[in-house]
Design a protein around this motif. Structure first.
Motif, PDB file in Angstrom:
ATOM      1  N   ALA A  32      49.735 -25.245 -14.308  1.00 53.89           N
ATOM      2  CA  ALA A  32      49.375 -23.952 -14.825  1.00 53.89           C
ATOM      3  C   ALA A  32      50.444 -22.842 -14.349  1.00 53.89           C
ATOM      4  CB  ALA A  32      48.078 -23.777 -13.821  1.00 53.89           C
ATOM      5  N   SER A  87      42.636 -18.013 -14.400  1.00 57.86           N
ATOM      6  CA  SER A  87      42.919 -16.819 -15.236  1.00 57.86           C
ATOM      7  C   SER A  87      44.420 -16.562 -14.775  1.00 57.86           C
ATOM      8  CB  SER A  87      42.004 -15.689 -14.677  1.00 57.86           C
ATOM      9  OG  SER A  87      42.449 -15.319 -13.463  1.00 57.86           O
ATOM     10  N   ASP A  88      44.895 -15.500 -15.273  1.00 59.18           N
ATOM     11  CA  ASP A  88      46.434 -15.341 -15.315  1.00 59.18           C
ATOM     12  C   ASP A  88      46.564 -15.099 -13.727  1.00 59.18           C
ATOM     13  OD1 ASP A  88      45.135 -12.752 -14.968  1.00 59.18           O
ATOM     14  OD2 ASP A  88      46.492 -11.979 -16.322  1.00 59.18           O
ATOM     15  N   GLN A  89      45.585 -14.721 -13.024  1.00 59.90           N
ATOM     16  CA  GLN A  89      46.089 -14.272 -11.438  1.00 59.90           C
ATOM     17  C   GLN A  89      45.044 -15.312 -10.683  1.00 59.90           C
ATOM     18  OE1 GLN A  89      45.775 -10.149 -11.405  1.00 59.90           O
ATOM     19  NE2 GLN A  89      47.918  -9.957 -11.487  1.00 59.90           N
ATOM     20  N   THR A  97      50.701 -16.092  -9.960  1.00 59.85           N
ATOM     21  CA  THR A  97      50.143 -16.336 -11.333  1.00 59.85           C
ATOM     22  C   THR A  97      50.190 -17.475 -11.891  1.00 59.85           C
ATOM     23  OG1 THR A  97      52.464 -15.820 -12.197  1.00 59.85           O
ATOM     24  CG2 THR A  97      51.410 -13.631 -11.536  1.00 59.85           C
ATOM     25  N   TYR A  98      49.370 -17.319 -12.905  1.00 56.96           N
ATOM     26  CA  TYR A  98      49.370 -18.869 -13.651  1.00 56.96           C
ATOM     27  C   TYR A  98      49.089 -18.499 -15.232  1.00 56.96           C
ATOM     28  CZ  TYR A  98      46.963 -19.572  -9.100  1.00 56.96           C
ATOM     29  OH  TYR A  98      46.943 -19.849  -7.734  1.00 56.96           O
ATOM     30  N   GLN A  99      49.348 -19.422 -16.058  1.00 52.50           N
ATOM     31  CA  GLN A  99      49.023 -19.643 -17.456  1.00 52.50           C
ATOM     32  C   GLN A  99      47.636 -20.014 -17.622  1.00 52.50           C
ATOM     33  OE1 GLN A  99      51.753 -22.437 -19.208  1.00 52.50           O
ATOM     34  NE2 GLN A  99      53.446 -21.452 -18.392  1.00 52.50           N
ATOM     35  N   ALA A 100      46.840 -18.930 -17.670  1.00 55.35           N
ATOM     36  CA  ALA A 100      45.207 -19.042 -18.067  1.00 55.35           C
ATOM     37  C   ALA A 100      44.957 -20.258 -18.978  1.00 55.35           C
ATOM     38  CB  ALA A 100      44.725 -17.678 -18.542  1.00 55.35           C
TER      39      ALA A 100
END
Length: 646
Positions: A124, A62-64, A37-40
């Protein structure tokens, strides 16, 4: 101005990474690593370890998922870096993974992109280690392609590309060129790009000065030093007398003077030098017909007579390949260039004659190619192969396998090794030329600020220690005797060679200053302080040197050549730290010079195996490689009978 050089003409096989990215579809369809996962948002990762220093990669998340990736700042070598800059960011998105294969010949740039990507992922909030372990899903091709051509050329550098265009120019029906790197150009791309040219118009010839004039007149006064010279001395005398009758504003030069000076400086055969001058001038005139414009002539490191020029409006050696490709395209020449496709084996028949090659592309495709008129090895030397350098080294004490090299990663002696498997003879393998003024971090020659023929070289103590216009061998040996095995080229605003924030070779000056590859100051005192040098010693050395530029008298080291603008004049002042780096391997394959076929220890030729350029024993330099490649291809096309290999 510089145009995009790497447009592929006819059938060019691209590096497999780009092919894979085109086949893999858009990033949103790629399978994401489980739990990633990421911080969009958009983040820019930085690496300070590119070939040219800082490299920035901007990635959108994106968040994923990784949505996009693009290099937004770099200072990498043009052409060599083109493939990784385009391909690796797209592969990171398409895989998605940081477990990406580096691009052949551009490892430093490839690694810097991956390092910057890791930095962006980290910003991210992603799991960098998971992405480094993620599977690389690029599918290798299992296709095997059989081809037949007139001539196969192994290597797309100076000798190889000159041979390819020359062969087509002379009427070859088909030519195939294999290059293991992702770009054409070989070492010529990272060279200074300088070749000798005796046919320049007057306005581009070097300006005469007392040092140059004295060398010619002294040689004339000394008279012939051998029977060879005696046979041509009347002609040489007439040439000099005709020049003396002019206003003498331009330096004297001629093929005879080039040959006489060459023999007296380096030894050898006068007839061979004259032949070299002739074939070189044929190449100069030939490529000029393609539209080349030349820079004004000058001297270069180790070869101070000012007959060296380069292609105008291009950095380093890239201009030659621009005009080669332009000529191929305009004439629709039957030349197929396969990049990222190393030749792995020379194919032979039961009688030992070379019939073709086996090559394997980075995408896995295998090629079996039959060559009716033979195979031409143009793979260069082995100055980029530390292990091979150490194996043959007899000259440089303390050389290790991690020795810096001015060469591209492709200069690893492949052609020599493949030919040796067929019993080919080699010679002069211990003759490894160091380049004395390489960048202290990368070994690059593109970063040089100042030049030996017009500048001053000092050691850490601020003292001169050698004739700056001596041979590369002598200067390198002298540097190895100095503190830290390094030296500094001192220059000023009038002779640094810096224009528009770049060195003569196109390296970004600001980046060099940040990385400690160059120092700049408004005064000599400030410059000395930056490099931990005694300011009084440096000032005294500069003062004495400046006097020499006026008198041309050097009681310490016997230097006589001082080009115009040699004086260290007004600031800013520059100190370029430099070290010797492996540059040219004089050793290589032995050939029969009548046919240019590679020979065995017995002197027996290996039929249909030819070689040109630095892969040969005793050959070095891009000018000789260009000239030899052109001449040999012409010889093959017109004199070698085509075989029926079906």
């Amino acid at each position: 101005m510089r145009e995009e050089l790497m447009k592929k003409v006819l059938k060019t096989v691209l590096a497999f990474g780009l092919v894979a990215s085109l086949l893999s579809g858009c990033s949103q369809s790629a399978k994401q690593p489980e739990g990633q996962t990421y911080q969009a948002g958009t983040y820019t990762g930085i690496s300070e370890n590119g070939k040219g220093g800082k490299l920035a990669l901007t990635m959108e998340f994106s968040d994923q998922a990784i949505i996009s990736a693009k290099v937004t700042e770099h200072h990498e070598t043009p052409n060599i870096s083109d493939a990784p800059l385009e391909q690796i960011p797209q592969q990171i998105v398409d895989q998605p993974s940081l477990n990406i294969d580096v691009i052949s010949g551009a490892t430093i740039t490839s690694d810097a992109i991956l390092e910057a990507a890791a930095d962006a992922v980290r910003q991210a909030g992603g799991d960098v280690e998971q992405l480094k372990q993620a599977a690389n899903n690029t599918q290798k091709s299992e296709e095997v392609i059989d081809l037949t051509t007139d001539l196969v050329i192994v290597g797309a550098g100076a000798a190889g590309m000159a041979a390819a265009v020359s062969a087509a120019d002379e009427g070859a029906d088909s030519v195939i060129v294999f290059e293991k790197q992702a770009n054409i150009g070989g070492n010529a791309i990272v060279s200074g790009g300088f070749i000798e040219n005796l046919g320049l118009p007057e306005e581009l010839k070097a300006d005469n000065d007392a040092g140059y004039e004295a060398r010619v007149l002294n040689a004339l006064e000394e008279g012939p030093q051998s029977e060879e010279e005696a046979a041509v001395w009347d002609q040489f005398t007439a040439e000099v007398e005709a020049w003396k009758a002019t206003d003498r504003t331009k330096v004297f030069d001629s093929p005879l003077w080039m040959a006489i000076e060459g023999v007296r400086t380096d030894g050898g055969n006068l007839e061979d030098y004259l032949y070299f001058a002739q074939t070189l001038q044929e190449f100069d005139d030939w490529i000029e017909e393609m539209g080349v414009e030349w820079e004004k002539a000058h001297g270069i490191v180790g070869y101070s007579w000012p007959r060296w020029t380069s292609v105008k409006n291009f950095y380093s050696g890239e201009g030659y390949f621009h005009y080669f490709e332009k000529n191929i395209e305009e004439n629709q020449y039957p030349i197929d260039i396969y990049t990222s496709t190393p030749v792995t084996e020379l194919l032979v028949d039961e009688e030992g004659a070379v019939t073709g090659v086996h090559a394997v592309s980075a995408d896995g495709t295998q090629y079996n190619v039959k060559a009716r008129q033979g195979v031409l090895l143009a793979t260069g030397g082995f100055a980029g192969n530390g292990k091979m350098l150490v194996e043959y080294n007899e000259l440089w004490e303390g050389m290790t396998e991690d020795v810096l090299s001015t060469n591209t990663a492709g200069a690893t002696g492949d052609g020599i090794v493949m030919a040796q498997k067929l019993g080919a003879a080699v010679d002069q393998m211990e003759a490894e030329m160091m380049f004395p003024m390489a960048d202290i971090k990368t070994g690059s020659t593109e970063a040089i600020v100042g030049a030996s023929a017009s500048c001053l070289m000092v050691n850490q103590e601020g003292q001169r220690f050698t004739n700056e216009t001596g041979t590369r061998w002598d200067i390198s040996a002298a540097i190895f005797e100095q503190t830290g095995d390094q030296a500094y080229i001192i220059s000023s605003s009038n002779n640094s060679g810096i224009q528009d924030g770049k060195t003569q070779g196109g390296t970004d000056v600001e980046n060099m200053l940040k990385n400690g590859e160059l120092y700049m100051a408004d005064t000599l005192e400030e410059l000395a302080a930056q490099i931990n040098m005694d300011p009084q010693a440096l000032q005294a050395t500069v003062k004495a040197y400046n006097e020499m530029t006026k008198t041309h008298e050097d009681s310490q080291f016997g230097r006589t050549t001082f080009e115009p603008n040699s004086e260290i004049a007004e600031g800013p002042y520059y100190a370029y730290p430099c070290v010797p780096a492996a540059h040219i391997t004089i050793g290589g394959l032995v050939v029969d010079y009548d046919t240019m076929q590679v020979v065995k220890e017995s002197g027996e030729a290996i039929p249909y195996l030819f070689a040109a350029g630095e892969v040969l024993a005793g050959e070095c330099g891009i000018d000789g490689s260009f000239a030899q490649g052109k001449a040999l291809a012409k010889q093959i096309v017109h004199n070698v009978v085509k075989r029926d290999l079906n």
